[in-house]
Structures are given as C-alpha cells and as structure tokens.
Design a protein around this motif. Structure first.
Motif, PDB file in Angstrom:
ATOM      1  N   UNK A  45       0.839  -1.201   0.000  1.00 24.91           N
ATOM      2  CA  UNK A  45       0.000   0.000   0.000  1.00 24.91           C
ATOM      3  C   UNK A  45       0.877   1.255   0.000  1.00 24.91           C
ATOM      4  N   UNK A  46       1.962   1.251   0.768  1.00 21.45           N
ATOM      5  CA  UNK A  46       2.874   2.400   0.778  1.00 21.45           C
ATOM      6  C   UNK A  46       3.520   2.579  -0.591  1.00 21.45           C
ATOM      7  N   UNK A  47       3.859   1.472  -1.253  1.00 21.81           N
ATOM      8  CA  UNK A  47       4.443   1.546  -2.593  1.00 21.81           C
ATOM      9  C   UNK A  47       3.473   2.208  -3.562  1.00 21.81           C
ATOM     10  N   UNK A  48       2.189   1.805  -3.547  1.00 23.98           N
ATOM     11  CA  UNK A  48       1.209   2.398  -4.451  1.00 23.98           C
ATOM     12  C   UNK A  48       0.941   3.867  -4.125  1.00 23.98           C
ATOM     13  N   UNK A  49       1.004   4.243  -2.857  1.00 18.51           N
ATOM     14  CA  UNK A  49       0.826   5.649  -2.500  1.00 18.51           C
ATOM     15  C   UNK A  49       2.004   6.467  -3.029  1.00 18.51           C
ATOM     16  N   UNK A  50       3.205   5.921  -2.946  1.00 19.19           N
ATOM     17  CA  UNK A  50       4.386   6.657  -3.403  1.00 19.19           C
ATOM     18  C   UNK A  50       4.381   6.811  -4.912  1.00 19.19           C
ATOM     19  N   UNK A  51       4.059   5.762  -5.661  1.00 21.18           N
ATOM     20  CA  UNK A  51       4.129   5.864  -7.124  1.00 21.18           C
ATOM     21  C   UNK A  51       2.894   6.530  -7.727  1.00 21.18           C
ATOM     22  N   UNK A  52       1.927   6.893  -6.896  1.00 23.31           N
ATOM     23  CA  UNK A  52       0.697   7.489  -7.400  1.00 23.31           C
ATOM     24  C   UNK A  52       0.919   8.877  -7.989  1.00 23.31           C
TER      25      UNK A  52
END
Length: 138
Positions: free
Chosen positions: A87-94
C-alpha cells in the motif's frame, strides 16, 4: 525554611480583614499552580513510561517464547506487514510529488547512516595501532 513557610502563611499584601478572608497570597497561588502543573506532567510521564514498560515486557516475552509460537506470530503478522508495504508503494508511485518526497527522504536517510558509519570508521582508524617497519630509526 520553616520560618519562611510561617511568614508566607501569615503575611499578605492585603490589610486587615481582607488578609483573613483572602488567606492565600500570590506566592501560594503561584506555587499551587506549579504543583498542579508538575503533577499533571508527572502523570503524563508516568503514563508514557508505563506504556513503554508494557511494550518492552511484551517484546521480551515474545522473544523468549517457544519457536513454534514465534513462527505462528510471524506467519500471522506477515500478511499485514506485506500489505502495508504494498500500500505504501502504491501511494508513493501514485504522484510525482510523492516520488520526489520519498526520494529526498530516502537519500537523507542513506546520507545520515553513511555519515555516522564513516564517522565511526574514521574514529576507529584514528586510534588503530599499526605495526612499524623494522628499519625505522626514530
């Protein structure tokens, strides 16, 4: 000190009957305020220390638990940790802004860790005992 307590108890800046009616002077009001504030802050410190002690005790008991129980805990908690990382990865690459913030924070973290590592390495090398050559005449 006992004399100062007695003097502060019976001497006020108010004359006559007002001094008897308003027995607490400004010094006593000020010290009472500080005592109450210290009591509130000590309760907060006590609460934080109690929470730390409970968490530390829980970690100690988990670390000394049988390996079967530790494996059960790791296998049950692992999905939560992995999903949090994803989830943190998807928030960062968003968004590009999040990517930039993550890159700056990550680079700062690596820089600080490298600085302390190199500082410790140089400190150790400065006090290192090195062998001398046999033909040194000084």
């Amino acid at each position: 000190l006992m004399e100062s307590i007695i003097v502060q108890t019976y001497i006020t800046h108010l004359p006559g009957e007002l001094a008897k009616k308003w027995h607490m002077g400004s010094v006593q009001r000020l010290s009472l305020h500080h005592q109450q504030r210290a009591k509130r802050s000590s309760i907060g410190v006590f609460h934080a220390n109690a929470m730390f002690a409970v968490a530390f005790s829980l970690m100690k008991h988990l670390a000394t638990a049988p390996s079967l129980l530790q494996r059960m805990f790791v296998r049950s908690a692992q999905p939560f940790f992995v999903s949090g990382i994803i989830m943190a990865f998807y928030v960062v690459i968003h968004s590009p802004l999040n990517i930039g913030i993550f890159a700056v924070v990550f680079a700062s973290f690596v820089g600080v860790v490298s600085y302390f590592y190199l500082k410790e390495t140089f400190r150790r090398n400065a006090f290192a005992v090195l062998p001398t050559s046999g033909n040194d005449t000084t």
